[in-house]
Design a protein around this motif. Structure first.
Motif, PDB file in Angstrom:
ATOM      1  N   UNK A  94      13.419  -0.499   3.299  1.00 28.93           N
ATOM      2  CA  UNK A  94      13.457  -1.366   2.035  1.00 28.93           C
ATOM      3  C   UNK A  94      13.601  -2.930   2.554  1.00 28.93           C
ATOM      4  N   UNK A  95      14.403  -2.951   3.520  1.00 31.72           N
ATOM      5  CA  UNK A  95      14.871  -4.635   4.009  1.00 31.72           C
ATOM      6  C   UNK A  95      13.567  -4.854   4.733  1.00 31.72           C
ATOM      7  N   UNK A  96      12.925  -4.108   5.425  1.00 27.39           N
ATOM      8  CA  UNK A  96      11.645  -4.518   6.225  1.00 27.39           C
ATOM      9  C   UNK A  96      10.363  -4.844   5.054  1.00 27.39           C
ATOM     10  N   UNK A  97      10.507  -4.074   4.175  1.00 33.14           N
ATOM     11  CA  UNK A  97       9.331  -4.448   2.866  1.00 33.14           C
ATOM     12  C   UNK A  97       9.635  -5.503   2.327  1.00 33.14           C
ATOM     13  N   UNK A 112       0.956  -1.255  -0.173  1.00 33.69           N
ATOM     14  CA  UNK A 112      -0.052  -0.038  -0.065  1.00 33.69           C
ATOM     15  C   UNK A 112       1.063   1.014   0.179  1.00 33.69           C
ATOM     16  N   UNK A 113       0.569   2.491  -0.629  1.00 35.17           N
ATOM     17  CA  UNK A 113       1.280   3.509  -0.776  1.00 35.17           C
ATOM     18  C   UNK A 113       1.688   3.830   0.681  1.00 35.17           C
ATOM     19  N   UNK A 114       0.838   3.729   1.386  1.00 38.37           N
ATOM     20  CA  UNK A 114       1.495   4.421   2.965  1.00 38.37           C
ATOM     21  C   UNK A 114       2.332   3.466   3.609  1.00 38.37           C
ATOM     22  N   UNK A 115       2.578   2.484   3.257  1.00 41.22           N
ATOM     23  CA  UNK A 115       3.564   1.239   3.432  1.00 41.22           C
ATOM     24  C   UNK A 115       4.795   1.593   2.871  1.00 41.22           C
ATOM     25  N   UNK A 116       4.704   2.312   1.726  1.00 41.30           N
ATOM     26  CA  UNK A 116       6.090   2.160   0.964  1.00 41.30           C
ATOM     27  C   UNK A 116       7.070   3.176   1.697  1.00 41.30           C
ATOM     28  N   UNK A 117       8.231   2.839   1.283  1.00 45.33           N
ATOM     29  CA  UNK A 117       9.386   3.473   1.927  1.00 45.33           C
ATOM     30  C   UNK A 117       9.492   4.849   1.109  1.00 45.33           C
ATOM     31  N   UNK A 118       9.551   6.139   1.846  1.00 47.03           N
ATOM     32  CA  UNK A 118       9.982   7.493   1.352  1.00 47.03           C
ATOM     33  C   UNK A 118      11.310   7.343   0.771  1.00 47.03           C
ATOM     34  N   UNK A 119      11.665   8.060  -0.161  1.00 46.60           N
ATOM     35  CA  UNK A 119      12.769   8.156  -0.723  1.00 46.60           C
ATOM     36  C   UNK A 119      13.337   8.925   0.085  1.00 46.60           C
ATOM     37  N   UNK A 120      14.786   8.627   0.318  1.00 50.21           N
ATOM     38  CA  UNK A 120      15.686   9.453   1.192  1.00 50.21           C
ATOM     39  C   UNK A 120      16.198  10.753   0.887  1.00 50.21           C
TER      40      UNK A 120
END
Length: 151
Positions: A72-75, A49-57
């Motif tokens: 990213x690793x957790x995803x 889901x969009x809300x769970x995606x990592x935010x670019x650093x």
């Protein structure tokens, strides 16, 4: 014309979604090229889901890059767990089907055992009746022979 407006709105939403996906992919590729430790060639979070995606650093902050890598690793781990859950649910369905088949077979065996018990009892009764009839026939023959011998 109203329908056309809806189509245009839906097409606009689809185009915007496509542009967003392309932008995320392009940014991810750009960031992953700069993040030398990127493990996966494709981000594991694209199907989240969009809300769970990592935010670019923010590439200039090491902490931001580290958080991004951890996210990213957790995803990726989340996706692995999701796939494992799906695999286990499929296996559960298979096992339930096997159990149902086994229960059906057990019921059939129980029915066959009961039928065998009934037929065995009927066979004993028929053997007993046969023996009695044979004995009565023998008795009638003896009586008949005595009558013929006395006449």
């Amino acid at each position: 014309m109203f329908t056309m407006g809806k189509l245009d709105l839906n097409q606009h939403k689809l185009l915007k979604y496509q542009q967003t996906a392309d932008t995320v992919m392009s940014l991810w590729c750009h960031v992953s090229c700069e993040l030398k430790d990127a493990e996966d060639p494709l981000p594991a979070f694209l199907d989240l889901e969009q809300r769970l995606q990592p935010v670019l650093p923010c590439r200039s902050l090491k902490e931001s890059v580290d958080v991004y890598k951890d996210h990213c690793k957790m995803a990726n781990e989340f996706n692995q767990v999701k796939h494992e859950i799906a695999r286990l649910e499929d296996r559960k369905k298979e096992l339930i089907a096997e159990i149902l088949e086994d229960e059906k077979a057990s019921m059939e065996v129980a029915q066959l055992e009961e039928e065998y018990r009934i037929l065995t009892e009927e066979n004993r009764n028929l053997i007993s009746a046969h023996s009695e009839c044979t004995q009565q026939l023998e008795n009638l023959r003896v009586i008949s022979q005595k009558r013929q011998g006395s006449s």
